[in-house]
Motif scaffolding. Structure first.
Motif, PDB file in Angstrom:
ATOM      1  N   LYS A   8      39.307  90.280  -5.033  1.00  0.00           N
ATOM      2  CA  LYS A   8      39.387  91.656  -4.547  1.00  0.00           C
ATOM      3  C   LYS A   8      38.487  91.747  -3.319  1.00  0.00           C
ATOM      4  CE  LYS A   8      38.499  96.432  -5.748  1.00  0.00           C
ATOM      5  NZ  LYS A   8      37.301  97.161  -6.149  1.00  0.00           N
ATOM      6  N   PHE A   9      39.065  92.221  -2.221  1.00  0.00           N
ATOM      7  CA  PHE A   9      38.325  92.482  -0.994  1.00  0.00           C
ATOM      8  C   PHE A   9      38.324  93.986  -0.808  1.00  0.00           C
ATOM      9  CE2 PHE A   9      39.953  88.241  -0.343  1.00  0.00           C
ATOM     10  CZ  PHE A   9      38.969  87.581   0.373  1.00  0.00           C
ATOM     11  N   GLU A  10      37.159  94.624  -0.910  1.00  0.00           N
ATOM     12  CA  GLU A  10      37.066  96.077  -0.810  1.00  0.00           C
ATOM     13  C   GLU A  10      38.081  96.711  -1.750  1.00  0.00           C
ATOM     14  OE1 GLU A  10      37.509  96.485   3.384  1.00  0.00           O
ATOM     15  OE2 GLU A  10      35.719  95.302   3.761  1.00  0.00           O
ATOM     16  N   ARG A  18      41.219  86.828   5.351  1.00  0.00           N
ATOM     17  CA  ARG A  18      41.317  86.876   3.889  1.00  0.00           C
ATOM     18  C   ARG A  18      42.323  85.852   3.361  1.00  0.00           C
ATOM     19  NH1 ARG A  18      41.756  93.349   2.535  1.00  0.00           N
ATOM     20  NH2 ARG A  18      39.721  93.932   3.358  1.00  0.00           N
ATOM     21  N   GLU A  45      34.783  90.640  -2.541  1.00  0.00           N
ATOM     22  CA  GLU A  45      33.854  91.461  -3.310  1.00  0.00           C
ATOM     23  C   GLU A  45      33.795  90.944  -4.758  1.00  0.00           C
ATOM     24  OE1 GLU A  45      34.415  95.896  -4.988  1.00  0.00           O
ATOM     25  OE2 GLU A  45      34.558  95.713  -2.817  1.00  0.00           O
ATOM     26  N   ILE A  46      34.970  90.548  -5.281  1.00  0.00           N
ATOM     27  CA  ILE A  46      35.071  90.038  -6.648  1.00  0.00           C
ATOM     28  C   ILE A  46      35.964  88.797  -6.634  1.00  0.00           C
ATOM     29  CG2 ILE A  46      35.874  90.490  -9.007  1.00  0.00           C
ATOM     30  CD1 ILE A  46      35.519  93.476  -8.454  1.00  0.00           C
TER      31      ILE A  46
END
Length: 141
Positions: A66-68, A113, A138-139
């Motif tokens: 997860k990006f943002e 990404r 982020e995750i």
């Protein structure tokens, strides 16, 4: 807005769409995906968006990162590639490519990404173009 994106894998290739020219980031290549509706699970949005944009039925194999507010999932193709029916409103092209060949498509959306995502998903990703720094999720799942 949150979004969910499908890295649809079949026979070692990943499916990319080219966004319609009148959409944000028009003409750029990306995995199928889009907005997560209110109270919708990201995995459900991923499957729905993949079908809406491509006509392909997919199953989420696993979350990758997860990006943002953007969720990315590796998905399997259910059925054949011939069932593809691109949404004319959202896509102007679609192609199956080997992950290490994505730079040959042209302009790839969120390349910072996509390359790390391919690598994290276990695919042979291309080298990051010189001068481009990879985004950090982020995750990680």
């Amino acid at each position: 807005m949150a979004s969910a994106w499908a890295l649809i894998e079949d026979a070692g290739q990943i499916f990319f769409i080219r966004r319609a020219l009148d959409l944000g980031r028009g003409g750029q290549w990306c995995p199928p995906g889009g907005t997560i509706w209110r109270n919708e699970w990201p995995e459900v949005a991923c499957v729905r968006e993949a079908f809406e944009e491509t006509g392909l039925r997919v199953t989420v194999r696993r979350p990758v990162a997860k990006f943002e507010s953007a969720w990315y999932f590796v998905c399997s193709l259910n059925g054949s590639r011939e069932s593809m029916s691109l949404s004319k409103r959202e896509c102007i092209d679609g192609r199956w490519v080997y992950p290490h060949e994505i730079l040959g498509l042209g302009t790839v959306m969120d390349l910072r990404r996509i390359i790390p995502l391919l690598d994290l998903s276990g695919f042979k990703a291309p080298m990051m173009p010189r001068g481009l720094e990879p985004a950090v999720p982020e995750i990680l799942f």
